[in-house]
Design a protein around this motif. Structure first.
Motif, PDB file in Angstrom:
ATOM      1  N   GLU A 277       0.955  -1.366  -0.110  1.00 48.78           N
ATOM      2  CA  GLU A 277      -0.144   0.115   0.256  1.00 48.78           C
ATOM      3  C   GLU A 277       0.892   1.369   0.075  1.00 48.78           C
ATOM      4  O   GLU A 277       0.516   2.353  -0.154  1.00 48.78           O
ATOM      5  CB  GLU A 277      -0.686  -0.131   1.193  1.00 48.78           C
ATOM      6  N   ALA A 278       1.998   1.155   0.589  1.00 47.50           N
ATOM      7  CA  ALA A 278       2.589   2.543   0.958  1.00 47.50           C
ATOM      8  C   ALA A 278       3.338   2.462  -0.811  1.00 47.50           C
ATOM      9  O   ALA A 278       4.209   3.203  -0.900  1.00 47.50           O
ATOM     10  CB  ALA A 278       4.175   1.830   1.475  1.00 47.50           C
ATOM     11  N   LEU A 279       3.919   1.976  -2.035  1.00 50.09           N
ATOM     12  CA  LEU A 279       4.372   2.065  -2.970  1.00 50.09           C
ATOM     13  C   LEU A 279       3.131   2.406  -4.071  1.00 50.09           C
ATOM     14  O   LEU A 279       3.071   1.827  -5.312  1.00 50.09           O
ATOM     15  CB  LEU A 279       5.372   0.974  -3.363  1.00 50.09           C
ATOM     16  N   GLY A 280       1.870   2.303  -3.746  1.00 48.92           N
ATOM     17  CA  GLY A 280       0.239   2.763  -4.047  1.00 48.92           C
ATOM     18  C   GLY A 280       0.044   1.753  -4.751  1.00 48.92           C
ATOM     19  O   GLY A 280      -0.436   1.697  -5.775  1.00 48.92           O
ATOM     20  N   VAL A 281      -0.410   0.404  -4.282  1.00 54.14           N
ATOM     21  CA  VAL A 281      -0.323  -1.194  -4.787  1.00 54.14           C
ATOM     22  C   VAL A 281      -1.335  -2.096  -4.123  1.00 54.14           C
ATOM     23  O   VAL A 281      -0.659  -2.135  -2.474  1.00 54.14           O
ATOM     24  CB  VAL A 281       0.766  -2.476  -5.289  1.00 54.14           C
ATOM     25  N   ALA A 282      -2.506  -1.812  -4.122  1.00 53.91           N
ATOM     26  CA  ALA A 282      -3.631  -2.821  -3.310  1.00 53.91           C
ATOM     27  C   ALA A 282      -3.402  -4.068  -3.740  1.00 53.91           C
ATOM     28  O   ALA A 282      -3.038  -4.540  -4.302  1.00 53.91           O
ATOM     29  CB  ALA A 282      -5.220  -2.980  -4.060  1.00 53.91           C
ATOM     30  N   PRO A 283      -2.942  -5.177  -2.245  1.00 54.19           N
ATOM     31  CA  PRO A 283      -2.482  -6.541  -2.446  1.00 54.19           C
ATOM     32  C   PRO A 283      -3.576  -7.518  -2.805  1.00 54.19           C
ATOM     33  O   PRO A 283      -4.643  -6.985  -2.516  1.00 54.19           O
ATOM     34  CB  PRO A 283      -2.217  -6.949  -0.835  1.00 54.19           C
ATOM     35  N   THR A 284      -3.438  -8.347  -3.662  1.00 50.85           N
ATOM     36  CA  THR A 284      -4.653  -9.237  -4.294  1.00 50.85           C
ATOM     37  C   THR A 284      -4.368 -11.015  -3.730  1.00 50.85           C
ATOM     38  O   THR A 284      -3.181 -11.470  -3.205  1.00 50.85           O
ATOM     39  CB  THR A 284      -4.062  -9.630  -5.631  1.00 50.85           C
ATOM     40  N   PRO A 285      -5.854 -11.522  -3.737  1.00 46.69           N
ATOM     41  CA  PRO A 285      -5.350 -12.794  -2.001  1.00 46.69           C
ATOM     42  C   PRO A 285      -5.213 -13.895  -3.369  1.00 46.69           C
ATOM     43  O   PRO A 285      -5.427 -13.497  -4.742  1.00 46.69           O
ATOM     44  CB  PRO A 285      -6.948 -12.368  -2.062  1.00 46.69           C
ATOM     45  N   MET A 286      -4.703 -14.675  -3.119  1.00 47.60           N
ATOM     46  CA  MET A 286      -4.648 -15.901  -3.575  1.00 47.60           C
ATOM     47  C   MET A 286      -5.390 -16.717  -4.017  1.00 47.60           C
ATOM     48  O   MET A 286      -5.352 -16.848  -4.966  1.00 47.60           O
ATOM     49  CB  MET A 286      -3.426 -17.129  -2.401  1.00 47.60           C
ATOM     50  N   ALA A 287      -6.159 -16.093  -3.027  1.00 48.94           N
ATOM     51  CA  ALA A 287      -7.501 -16.950  -3.752  1.00 48.94           C
ATOM     52  C   ALA A 287      -8.187 -16.309  -5.305  1.00 48.94           C
ATOM     53  O   ALA A 287      -8.702 -17.174  -5.779  1.00 48.94           O
ATOM     54  CB  ALA A 287      -8.909 -17.819  -2.821  1.00 48.94           C
ATOM     55  N   ALA A 288      -7.878 -15.348  -4.935  1.00 49.46           N
ATOM     56  CA  ALA A 288      -9.400 -14.643  -6.107  1.00 49.46           C
ATOM     57  C   ALA A 288      -8.553 -14.973  -7.436  1.00 49.46           C
ATOM     58  O   ALA A 288      -8.219 -14.589  -8.353  1.00 49.46           O
ATOM     59  CB  ALA A 288      -8.694 -12.507  -5.680  1.00 49.46           C
ATOM     60  N   ILE A 289      -6.822 -14.903  -7.413  1.00 46.78           N
ATOM     61  CA  ILE A 289      -6.147 -15.070  -8.871  1.00 46.78           C
ATOM     62  C   ILE A 289      -5.459 -16.961  -9.352  1.00 46.78           C
ATOM     63  O   ILE A 289      -5.892 -16.918 -10.077  1.00 46.78           O
ATOM     64  CB  ILE A 289      -5.185 -14.324  -8.677  1.00 46.78           C
ATOM     65  N   ALA A 290      -5.057 -17.333  -8.131  1.00 45.19           N
ATOM     66  CA  ALA A 290      -4.007 -18.554  -8.330  1.00 45.19           C
ATOM     67  C   ALA A 290      -5.297 -19.578  -8.567  1.00 45.19           C
ATOM     68  O   ALA A 290      -4.341 -19.849 -10.043  1.00 45.19           O
ATOM     69  CB  ALA A 290      -3.258 -18.980  -7.024  1.00 45.19           C
ATOM     70  N   GLU A 291      -6.407 -19.992  -8.874  1.00 40.38           N
ATOM     71  CA  GLU A 291      -6.867 -21.507  -9.270  1.00 40.38           C
ATOM     72  C   GLU A 291      -7.065 -21.253 -10.848  1.00 40.38           C
ATOM     73  O   GLU A 291      -6.625 -22.717 -10.985  1.00 40.38           O
ATOM     74  CB  GLU A 291      -8.453 -20.984  -8.801  1.00 40.38           C
ATOM     75  N   ARG A 292      -6.750 -19.887 -11.075  1.00 34.96           N
ATOM     76  CA  ARG A 292      -6.845 -19.957 -12.404  1.00 34.96           C
ATOM     77  C   ARG A 292      -5.245 -20.349 -13.679  1.00 34.96           C
ATOM     78  O   ARG A 292      -6.022 -21.394 -14.895  1.00 34.96           O
ATOM     79  CB  ARG A 292      -6.361 -18.039 -13.525  1.00 34.96           C
ATOM     80  N   TRP A 293      -5.025 -20.848 -13.022  1.00 35.04           N
ATOM     81  CA  TRP A 293      -3.584 -21.635 -13.946  1.00 35.04           C
ATOM     82  C   TRP A 293      -3.506 -22.933 -12.662  1.00 35.04           C
ATOM     83  O   TRP A 293      -1.972 -23.460 -12.958  1.00 35.04           O
ATOM     84  CB  TRP A 293      -1.795 -21.096 -13.501  1.00 35.04           C
ATOM     85  N   MET A 294      -4.333 -23.285 -12.242  1.00 36.75           N
ATOM     86  CA  MET A 294      -4.155 -24.719 -11.610  1.00 36.75           C
ATOM     87  C   MET A 294      -5.392 -25.533 -11.940  1.00 36.75           C
ATOM     88  O   MET A 294      -4.655 -27.094 -11.816  1.00 36.75           O
ATOM     89  CB  MET A 294      -5.138 -24.826  -9.939  1.00 36.75           C
ATOM     90  N   VAL A 295      -6.190 -24.879 -13.403  1.00 35.71           N
ATOM     91  CA  VAL A 295      -6.163 -26.067 -13.679  1.00 35.71           C
ATOM     92  C   VAL A 295      -5.545 -27.359 -14.082  1.00 35.71           C
ATOM     93  O   VAL A 295      -6.272 -28.558 -14.376  1.00 35.71           O
ATOM     94  CB  VAL A 295      -7.019 -25.085 -15.342  1.00 35.71           C
ATOM     95  N   PRO A 296      -4.175 -27.087 -15.060  1.00 39.98           N
ATOM     96  CA  PRO A 296      -3.662 -28.547 -15.793  1.00 39.98           C
ATOM     97  C   PRO A 296      -3.559 -29.403 -14.530  1.00 39.98           C
ATOM     98  O   PRO A 296      -3.648 -30.553 -15.382  1.00 39.98           O
ATOM     99  CB  PRO A 296      -2.073 -27.954 -15.714  1.00 39.98           C
ATOM    100  N   TYR A 297      -3.593 -29.370 -13.103  1.00 36.37           N
ATOM    101  CA  TYR A 297      -3.081 -30.724 -12.475  1.00 36.37           C
ATOM    102  C   TYR A 297      -4.922 -31.045 -11.629  1.00 36.37           C
ATOM    103  O   TYR A 297      -4.557 -32.180 -10.768  1.00 36.37           O
ATOM    104  CB  TYR A 297      -2.695 -29.647 -10.692  1.00 36.37           C
ATOM    105  N   ARG A 298      -5.986 -30.710 -12.560  1.00 35.21           N
ATOM    106  CA  ARG A 298      -7.108 -31.255 -11.880  1.00 35.21           C
ATOM    107  C   ARG A 298      -7.050 -32.775 -12.536  1.00 35.21           C
ATOM    108  O   ARG A 298      -6.707 -32.740 -13.630  1.00 35.21           O
ATOM    109  CB  ARG A 298      -8.384 -30.974 -11.769  1.00 35.21           C
ATOM    110  N   ARG A 299      -7.713 -33.818 -12.449  1.00 40.93           N
ATOM    111  CA  ARG A 299      -7.880 -34.535 -12.526  1.00 40.93           C
ATOM    112  C   ARG A 299      -8.300 -35.044 -14.434  1.00 40.93           C
ATOM    113  O   ARG A 299      -8.116 -35.606 -14.921  1.00 40.93           O
ATOM    114  CB  ARG A 299      -8.711 -35.708 -11.987  1.00 40.93           C
ATOM    115  N   HIS A 300      -9.189 -34.051 -14.400  1.00 40.95           N
ATOM    116  CA  HIS A 300     -10.112 -33.862 -16.100  1.00 40.95           C
ATOM    117  C   HIS A 300      -9.059 -32.659 -16.520  1.00 40.95           C
ATOM    118  O   HIS A 300     -10.332 -31.937 -17.005  1.00 40.95           O
ATOM    119  CB  HIS A 300     -11.394 -34.019 -16.154  1.00 40.95           C
ATOM    120  N   GLY A 301      -8.678 -32.471 -15.940  1.00 41.82           N
ATOM    121  CA  GLY A 301      -7.757 -30.528 -16.425  1.00 41.82           C
ATOM    122  C   GLY A 301      -9.504 -29.271 -16.458  1.00 41.82           C
ATOM    123  O   GLY A 301     -10.066 -29.743 -15.273  1.00 41.82           O
ATOM    124  N   ARG A 302      -9.295 -28.850 -17.282  1.00 38.85           N
ATOM    125  CA  ARG A 302     -10.348 -27.937 -17.607  1.00 38.85           C
ATOM    126  C   ARG A 302     -11.862 -28.343 -17.393  1.00 38.85           C
ATOM    127  O   ARG A 302     -13.681 -27.603 -17.275  1.00 38.85           O
ATOM    128  CB  ARG A 302     -10.803 -26.392 -18.404  1.00 38.85           C
TER     129      ARG A 302
END
Length: 309
Positions: A277-302
């Motif tokens: 915040e002191a550098l002008g950036v709002a922190p992004t929660p892991m849950a808000a974005i990380a699932e996007r690239w977790m798809v290949p690890y799922r049993r049946h992908g997307r």
């Protein structure tokens, strides 16, 4: 930053590509200085014609550092290692960059350290990071020191590594289960670094500890990853400290002795330390974005959701 030349040491890596993109979006010209330029090719496609330059450099060799930053307005040092000669790279190498930047008269230097940098750290990694910070400030007192927590993003070696383990075995082994982390999104970190580089009059001479909005234990992170890839039913098995020590002794094992020493301490921002915040950036929660690239690890992908239906 229109037309300013920013030299990024280590700019072809996971974080470097994000930093380069953030700078080029502001109109800066970017020079990638890296020992192995083959790792830098992805940066070229991120900018406009003539906006990127590439130069071979090894921060352990002062002459190559001086040549690499010749004519630069701003210098950013992202180089770091997780194994090997920590002092040579993260202390002496950092000093080489800072000395060359001072001699060249650049307007700003941003040095990337790490949360956990401490002269009394139990790990050689932490001690070398602290020594590097001291050397940088001795040579370039107005440098901005940025200490990130562990970084996550689409090409990281953090969440992707845990997802690979969770998707392959019958159980999920967890080393350092109780150790706490505050993961920071690579895009947030890149924007913060670009802001620091752009406004040395505001951020120069200061130290920032950049972490995400959530504090999670190693076990909680592994549980979140397992659930995100549809493997939440797998048991998480805490690896006893004695057995982890044995694993750390194995050549090519899953963890080194120094990494195990690092796991003995939490990796979270210090209370009251200026952060994103002191550098002008709002922190992004892991849950808000990380699932996007977790798809290949799922049993049946997307198609994982459909397969259950």
């Amino acid at each position: 930053m229109q037309d300013n030349l920013v030299t990024i040491f280590g700019g072809g890596g996971f974080l470097g590509r994000q930093v380069a993109q953030a700078l080029m979006a502001r109109g800066a010209r970017v020079r990638i200085a890296q020992r192995d330029l083959a790792n830098s090719v992805k940066v070229k496609a991120l900018g406009n014609l003539g906006q990127t330059q590439f130069v071979a450099a090894n921060i352990r060799k002062p002459d190559t550092v001086a040549r690499a930053l010749h004519g630069s307005d701003i210098v950013i040092n992202l180089v770091g290692i997780l194994s090997g000669d920590f002092d040579a790279v993260q202390h002496e190498g950092a000093a080489n960059v800072a000395k060359a930047a001072a001699a060249a008269g650049v307007t700003a230097l941003v040095h990337i350290s790490a949360i956990g940098a401490d002269a009394n750290s139990p790990s050689a990694y932490g001690r070398s990071k602290a020594a590097g910070e001291a050397a940088v400030l001795a040579a370039f007192p107005t440098a901005t020191i940025i200490r990130p927590s562990i970084i996550f993003g689409q090409e990281d070696q953090f969440l992707n590594r845990f997802a690979g383990v969770a998707s392959s075995g019958p159980v999920v082994p967890v080393i350092g289960a109780a150790t706490k982390f505050q993961p920071v999104y690579v895009g947030d970190l890149a924007e913060a670094i670009a802001n620091a580089a752009q406004q040395p009059g505001v951020y120069g001479g200061k130290t920032f500890e950049l972490a995400g909005p959530q504090v999670m234990s190693m076990k909680e992170i592994n549980a979140w990853v397992a659930k995100a890839i549809g493997r939440g039913d797998k048991p998480l098995v805490e690896v006893p400290g004695a057995f982890a020590s044995l694993l750390a002794m194995l050549p090519g094992g899953p963890i080194t002795r120094d990494q195990l020493a690092m796991l003995g301490q939490d990796n979270v921002a210090a209370p009251g330390a200026p952060g994103l915040e002191a550098l002008g950036v709002a922190p992004t929660p892991m849950a808000a974005i990380a699932e996007r690239w977790m798809v290949p690890y799922r049993r049946h992908g997307r198609f994982a959701g459909r397969a259950k239906a």
